[in-house]
Design an enzyme around this catalytic site. Structure first.
Site, PDB file in Angstrom:
ATOM      1  CG  HIS A 163      -2.089  -0.977   1.069  1.00 50.84           C
ATOM      2  ND1 HIS A 163      -2.935  -1.306   2.106  1.00 50.84           N
ATOM      3  CD2 HIS A 163      -2.506  -1.721   0.002  1.00 50.84           C
ATOM      4  CE1 HIS A 163      -3.821  -2.211   1.684  1.00 50.84           C
ATOM      5  NE2 HIS A 163      -3.569  -2.474   0.421  1.00 50.84           N
ATOM      6  CB  CYS A 169       8.039  17.617  -9.103  1.00 52.31           C
ATOM      7  SG  CYS A 169       9.047  16.164  -9.490  1.00 52.31           S
ATOM      8  CB  SER A 208      -9.811  -6.247  10.172  1.00 54.06           C
ATOM      9  OG  SER A 208      -9.789  -5.415   9.024  1.00 54.06           O
ATOM     10  CG  ASN A 246      -5.948  -9.938  14.220  1.00 53.59           C
ATOM     11  OD1 ASN A 246      -5.137  -9.081  13.879  1.00 53.59           O
ATOM     12  ND2 ASN A 246      -7.243  -9.714  14.245  1.00 53.59           N
ATOM     13  CB  ALA A 252       1.153  -7.759  17.311  1.00 54.33           C
TER      14      ALA A 252
HETATM   15  P1  OAD Z   1      -7.758  -2.801  10.489  1.00 46.74           P
HETATM   16  O1  OAD Z   1      -7.868  -1.620  11.368  1.00 46.74           O
HETATM   17  O2  OAD Z   1      -8.878  -3.080   9.551  1.00 46.74           O
HETATM   18  O3  OAD Z   1      -7.559  -4.116  11.375  1.00 46.74           O
HETATM   19  C1  OAD Z   1      -6.613  -4.170  12.397  1.00 46.74           C
HETATM   20  C2  OAD Z   1      -6.663  -5.547  13.042  1.00 46.74           C
HETATM   21  O4  OAD Z   1      -5.646  -5.592  14.009  1.00 46.74           O
HETATM   22  C3  OAD Z   1      -7.977  -5.875  13.736  1.00 46.74           C
HETATM   23  O5  OAD Z   1      -8.401  -7.194  13.388  1.00 46.74           O
HETATM   24  C4  OAD Z   1      -7.631  -5.808  15.234  1.00 46.74           C
HETATM   25  O6  OAD Z   1      -8.341  -6.761  16.016  1.00 46.74           O
HETATM   26  C5  OAD Z   1      -6.157  -6.163  15.207  1.00 46.74           C
HETATM   27  N1  OAD Z   1      -5.382  -5.576  16.318  1.00 46.74           N
HETATM   28  C6  OAD Z   1      -5.558  -4.397  16.959  1.00 46.74           C
HETATM   29  N2  OAD Z   1      -4.622  -4.204  17.886  1.00 46.74           N
HETATM   30  C7  OAD Z   1      -3.813  -5.298  17.856  1.00 46.74           C
HETATM   31  C8  OAD Z   1      -2.654  -5.700  18.586  1.00 46.74           C
HETATM   32  N3  OAD Z   1      -2.119  -4.947  19.545  1.00 46.74           N
HETATM   33  N4  OAD Z   1      -2.096  -6.892  18.274  1.00 46.74           N
HETATM   34  C9  OAD Z   1      -2.626  -7.694  17.298  1.00 46.74           C
HETATM   35  N5  OAD Z   1      -3.717  -7.352  16.575  1.00 46.74           N
HETATM   36  C10 OAD Z   1      -4.300  -6.172  16.839  1.00 46.74           C
HETATM   37  O7  OAD Z   1      -6.359  -2.664   9.714  1.00 46.74           O
HETATM   38  P2  OAD Z   1      -5.860  -3.422   8.406  1.00 46.74           P
HETATM   39  O8  OAD Z   1      -6.445  -4.775   8.313  1.00 46.74           O
HETATM   40  O9  OAD Z   1      -4.394  -3.287   8.359  1.00 46.74           O
HETATM   41  O10 OAD Z   1      -5.639   0.605   3.425  1.00 46.74           O
HETATM   42  O11 OAD Z   1      -6.468  -2.514   7.264  1.00 46.74           O
HETATM   43  C11 OAD Z   1      -6.207  -2.828   5.929  1.00 46.74           C
HETATM   44  C12 OAD Z   1      -6.196  -1.591   5.091  1.00 46.74           C
HETATM   45  O12 OAD Z   1      -7.391  -0.840   5.330  1.00 46.74           O
HETATM   46  C13 OAD Z   1      -5.108  -0.594   5.408  1.00 46.74           C
HETATM   47  O13 OAD Z   1      -3.871  -0.915   4.810  1.00 46.74           O
HETATM   48  C14 OAD Z   1      -5.646   0.679   4.869  1.00 46.74           C
HETATM   49  C15 OAD Z   1      -7.035   0.574   5.432  1.00 46.74           C
HETATM   50  O14 OAD Z   1      -8.011   1.278   4.809  1.00 46.74           O
HETATM   51  C16 OAD Z   1      -5.659   1.728   2.671  1.00 46.74           C
HETATM   52  O15 OAD Z   1      -5.726   2.847   3.157  1.00 46.74           O
HETATM   53  C17 OAD Z   1      -5.621   1.463   1.201  1.00 46.74           C
END
Ligand code: OAD
Length: 234
Positions: A109, A136, A178, A202, A220
């Protein structure tokens, strides 16, 4: 533990949460304060570049002094100590994997500490705010600089390389994500179809829960070092 040869790791915002960076979809997360269509699409940037740039300027300032946590450090230790191949694919735009020492890394990303010129395609390291009047340094044109991050509706980076990694991996780890955003949300299914052992690390079961042969739920900073120790036989 079974011997593996090729490990693919997918990481998400949950891995960086304990470094002080907000996740997106948890309670109080980034998408509870901002609407995706206002700040994270090409259309939003075309309509209102200042709002989009401000959103990423704020997020860039936050990562400048942020340190990796024990989860990132364990993954760097795995890459250094594992006899086979370890490829880390991150959805995170922060620089915490590389600060921890991970080298074989795909920022699918993009990276918030880089700017991309939409006029000439030049990418460069960028640690200060981007404003609409920045010129730029490569092509001399103004108004085309954007954060080098992938917005909704754009193709993530290095998809061909990612496909190769998913095809050959025999262990797939999904950490702190997530499972809401494709194509990353489809990687576990692809690794499973290619014959890999799939593991989720997770805080809670993700949307992809049923695709994992093994799941460890917890922070984590705790579950990743434990799992890495098991893989390295420590
Ligand atoms: P999310 O915010 O959707 O999910 C984060 C996950 O991490 C959740 O399942 C939480 O339960 C878990 N979590 C939170 N704290 C934690 C901890 N301390 N240890 C382990 N797990 C923990 O974030 P992403 O899945 O990364 O994209 O989101 C994916 C994409 O959505 C991002 O890259 C971004 C966003 O929109 C773009 O902007 C294109």
């Amino acid at each position: 533990m079974t011997t593996y040869e090729s490990i693919a790791i997918l990481t998400g915002a949950g891995l960086s949460a304990e470094s002080g960076l907000s996740t997106f979809r948890d309670k109080g997360g980034i998408w509870s304060k901002y609407r995706i269509e206002d700040v994270a699409t090409p259309e939003a940037f075309a309509r209102d570049p200042r709002t989009v740039l401000d959103f990423y300027n704020m997020r860039r300032r936050r990562v400048l002094d942020t340190r990796p946590n024990a989860g990132h450090e364990a993954l760097a230790r795995l890459e250094a100590g594992f006899p086979g191949t370890v490829t880390t694919i991150t959805q995170n735009v922060d620089p915490l994997h590389e600060r921890a020492g991970t080298r074989n890394l795909i920022h699918m990303h993009g990276e918030i500490l880089k700017a991309l010129c939409m006029h000439c395609g030049t990418r460069r390291r960028w640690e200060v705010d981007i404003t609409v009047d920045v010129t730029c340094g490569a092509c001399g044109r103004t108004g085309g600089l954007r954060p080098d991050v992938v917005w909704f509706g754009e193709m993530p980076y290095e998809m061909d390389r990612i496909s190769e990694v998913l095809e050959i991996c025999d262990l797939f780890l999904s950490i702190g994500t997530s499972g809401n955003v494709y194509p990353a949300a489809g990687f576990a299914a692809r690794a499973l179809a290619a014959g890999a052992h799939t593991v989720e690390l997770n805080l809670e079961p993700s949307k992809q829960n049923d695709l994992f042969a093994e799941a460890v739920h917890g922070k984590a900073s705790e579950v990743v070092p434990d799992y890495v120790d098991r893989l390295l036989g420590g």
